[in-house]
Design a protein around this motif. Structure first.
Motif, PDB file in Angstrom:
ATOM      1  N   VAL A   3       0.860  -1.192   0.000  1.00 52.40           N
ATOM      2  CA  VAL A   3       0.000   0.000   0.000  1.00 52.40           C
ATOM      3  C   VAL A   3       0.892   1.237   0.000  1.00 52.40           C
ATOM      4  N   GLY A   4       0.749   2.044  -1.053  1.00 55.23           N
ATOM      5  CA  GLY A   4       1.488   3.306  -1.143  1.00 55.23           C
ATOM      6  C   GLY A   4       0.605   4.477  -0.753  1.00 55.23           C
ATOM      7  N   GLU A   5       1.069   5.656  -1.119  1.00 53.56           N
ATOM      8  CA  GLU A   5       0.364   6.876  -0.695  1.00 53.56           C
ATOM      9  C   GLU A   5      -0.741   7.258  -1.685  1.00 53.56           C
ATOM     10  N   GLY A   6      -0.331   7.552  -2.892  1.00 51.09           N
ATOM     11  CA  GLY A   6      -1.299   7.952  -3.913  1.00 51.09           C
ATOM     12  C   GLY A   6      -0.586   8.029  -5.241  1.00 51.09           C
ATOM     13  N   PRO A   7      -1.335   8.038  -6.341  1.00 51.17           N
ATOM     14  CA  PRO A   7      -0.712   8.058  -7.665  1.00 51.17           C
ATOM     15  C   PRO A   7       0.119   9.321  -7.874  1.00 51.17           C
ATOM     16  N   GLY A   8       1.211   9.161  -8.605  1.00 47.80           N
ATOM     17  CA  GLY A   8       1.999  10.310  -9.044  1.00 47.80           C
ATOM     18  C   GLY A   8       1.689  10.611 -10.508  1.00 47.80           C
ATOM     19  N   TYR A   9       2.585  11.347 -11.136  1.00 54.19           N
ATOM     20  CA  TYR A   9       2.382  11.796 -12.515  1.00 54.19           C
ATOM     21  C   TYR A   9       2.170  10.613 -13.472  1.00 54.19           C
ATOM     22  N   ASP A  10       3.098   9.657 -13.439  1.00 59.03           N
ATOM     23  CA  ASP A  10       3.024   8.533 -14.394  1.00 59.03           C
ATOM     24  C   ASP A  10       1.815   7.644 -14.128  1.00 59.03           C
ATOM     25  N   GLU A  11       1.538   7.420 -12.844  1.00 56.17           N
ATOM     26  CA  GLU A  11       0.407   6.556 -12.467  1.00 56.17           C
ATOM     27  C   GLU A  11      -0.909   7.183 -12.923  1.00 56.17           C
ATOM     28  N   ASP A  12      -0.996   8.502 -12.768  1.00 58.97           N
ATOM     29  CA  ASP A  12      -2.205   9.220 -13.176  1.00 58.97           C
ATOM     30  C   ASP A  12      -2.419   9.120 -14.689  1.00 58.97           C
ATOM     31  N   LEU A  48      -2.307   3.087 -13.535  1.00 66.91           N
ATOM     32  CA  LEU A  48      -1.735   1.920 -12.844  1.00 66.91           C
ATOM     33  C   LEU A  48      -0.828   2.383 -11.705  1.00 66.91           C
ATOM     34  N   PRO A  49      -0.772   1.592 -10.608  1.00 64.78           N
ATOM     35  CA  PRO A  49       0.047   2.027  -9.470  1.00 64.78           C
ATOM     36  C   PRO A  49       1.534   1.738  -9.679  1.00 64.78           C
ATOM     37  N   PHE A  50       2.347   2.601  -9.136  1.00 65.20           N
ATOM     38  CA  PHE A  50       3.799   2.402  -9.073  1.00 65.20           C
ATOM     39  C   PHE A  50       4.388   2.009 -10.433  1.00 65.20           C
ATOM     40  N   VAL A  51       4.192   2.873 -11.425  1.00 65.84           N
ATOM     41  CA  VAL A  51       4.787   2.618 -12.741  1.00 65.84           C
ATOM     42  C   VAL A  51       5.875   3.640 -13.088  1.00 65.84           C
ATOM     43  N   CYS A 103      -1.617  -1.213  -4.320  1.00 64.98           N
ATOM     44  CA  CYS A 103      -2.590  -0.117  -4.413  1.00 64.98           C
ATOM     45  C   CYS A 103      -2.131   1.035  -3.521  1.00 64.98           C
ATOM     46  N   ASN A 104      -2.960   2.030  -3.408  1.00 62.82           N
ATOM     47  CA  ASN A 104      -2.609   3.235  -2.668  1.00 62.82           C
ATOM     48  C   ASN A 104      -3.712   3.619  -1.699  1.00 62.82           C
ATOM     49  N   VAL A 105      -3.371   4.498  -0.756  1.00 62.81           N
ATOM     50  CA  VAL A 105      -4.402   5.014   0.158  1.00 62.81           C
ATOM     51  C   VAL A 105      -5.416   5.840  -0.625  1.00 62.81           C
ATOM     52  N   TYR A 153      10.194   2.170   4.505  1.00 62.57           N
ATOM     53  CA  TYR A 153      10.309   3.454   3.808  1.00 62.57           C
ATOM     54  C   TYR A 153       9.708   3.365   2.405  1.00 62.57           C
ATOM     55  N   HIS A 154       9.202   4.485   1.935  1.00 58.16           N
ATOM     56  CA  HIS A 154       8.623   4.568   0.586  1.00 58.16           C
ATOM     57  C   HIS A 154       9.759   4.538  -0.449  1.00 58.16           C
ATOM     58  N   PRO A 155       9.557   3.832  -1.582  1.00 58.06           N
ATOM     59  CA  PRO A 155      10.619   3.801  -2.603  1.00 58.06           C
ATOM     60  C   PRO A 155      11.034   5.197  -3.081  1.00 58.06           C
TER      61      PRO A 155
HETATM   62  N1  URA Z   1       3.914   6.698  -5.098  1.00 55.99           N
HETATM   63  C1  URA Z   1       2.866   6.118  -4.476  1.00 55.99           C
HETATM   64  O1  URA Z   1       2.708   6.224  -3.260  1.00 55.99           O
HETATM   65  N2  URA Z   1       2.025   5.406  -5.214  1.00 55.99           N
HETATM   66  C2  URA Z   1       2.156   5.238  -6.524  1.00 55.99           C
HETATM   67  O2  URA Z   1       1.326   4.556  -7.126  1.00 55.99           O
HETATM   68  C3  URA Z   1       3.263   5.851  -7.142  1.00 55.99           C
HETATM   69  C4  URA Z   1       4.136   6.582  -6.420  1.00 55.99           C
END
Ligand code: URA
Length: 239
Positions: free
Chosen positions: A98-107, A111-114, A138-140, A212-214
């Protein structure tokens, strides 16, 4: 302050607090899946039948949760997003990131974490001898906060019920919370990630490990060693 395994206060008071917590989580879960009371509708009866059997069953599928989310306009992130990023991976995964939320690429891709952080997450997953398709990610929050700012309380409030339902649908053996935001949201704490990381918590009967977050690792590569230590704990705990 959340309790780590093995650090519970002994005694009746602690058991009482834990029981109250269990009841609260169960009621939150029921509210999250749309139950508005203890009526006798077939859905409620099915759910209550499954309680206490040790196998609560899959109350709902990820597809049905996604379909209820629809073209979500429950918060203002809908105004600026390109795509909802619901999550991806194996619906039967033993391990959920579980991550935080989509960033630029994910938006852009839905797709998450791309993006860059996602590529590092892929390497972390490979380092623990798994492939992305075997886990669920997925993300929060499901929509990108503008400029990658932190999600606001009303945005989290609108989205977290869907995350909780995803967790209940997958019922993984282990949740890995990536970064302060995911860990603090799931554990309902303000403790810093530096003290949460590497510890195993109980999240509604599911083991949860925070690390820690990547994206943080990309800025602080010297912390990769700490994450590897956390991943060794995760592998040990998953058996
Ligand atoms: N960081 C996040 O927390 N989630 C993503 O999907 C991408 C980057």
């Amino acid at each position: 302050m959340p309790e780590a395994y093995g650090q519970e206060t002994p005694g009746t008071a602690a058991r009482f607090i834990r029981t109250c917590d269990d009841i609260r989580h169960s009621l939150e879960y029921l509210a999250g899946i749309g139950c508005r009371g203890f009526d006798c509708c077939p859905g409620t009866v099915r759910l209550m039948d499954a309680w206490g059997t040790g196998s609560p069953g899959r109350a709902e599928t990820l597809e049905s949760i996604r379909s209820e989310l629809g073209n979500c306009r429950r918060c203002k992130l809908a105004e600026t997003r390109n795509h909802i990023v619901f999550g991806a991976g194996n619906p039967d995964a033993g391990l959920l990131f579980v991550g935080e939320g989509p960033g630029y690429d994910e938006d852009l891709q839905g797709l998450p974490f791309v993006g860059a952080a996602g590529q590092l997450l892929t390497k972390i997953i490979q380092a623990i001898q798994l492939r992305r398709e075997q886990v669920y990610i997925c993300n929060v929050v499901k929509c990108r906060p503008p400029g990658n700012r932190n999600p606001l309380p009303d945005e989290i409030g609108a989205c977290v019920p869907f995350l909780k339902r995803q967790i209940q649908s997958i019922r993984p053996a282990m949740i890995c919370a990536l970064g302060a935001f995911a860990a603090q949201t799931l554990l309902e704490t303000t403790e810093p990630i530096s003290s949460l990381r590497g510890r195993i918590f109980d999240y509604m009967g599911i083991k949860l490990l925070a690390t820690y977050h990547p994206a943080y690792l990309l800025r602080n590569p010297d912390q990769k060693k700490a994450v590897w230590e956390d991943m060794k704990t995760l592998m040990r705990e998953m058996g």
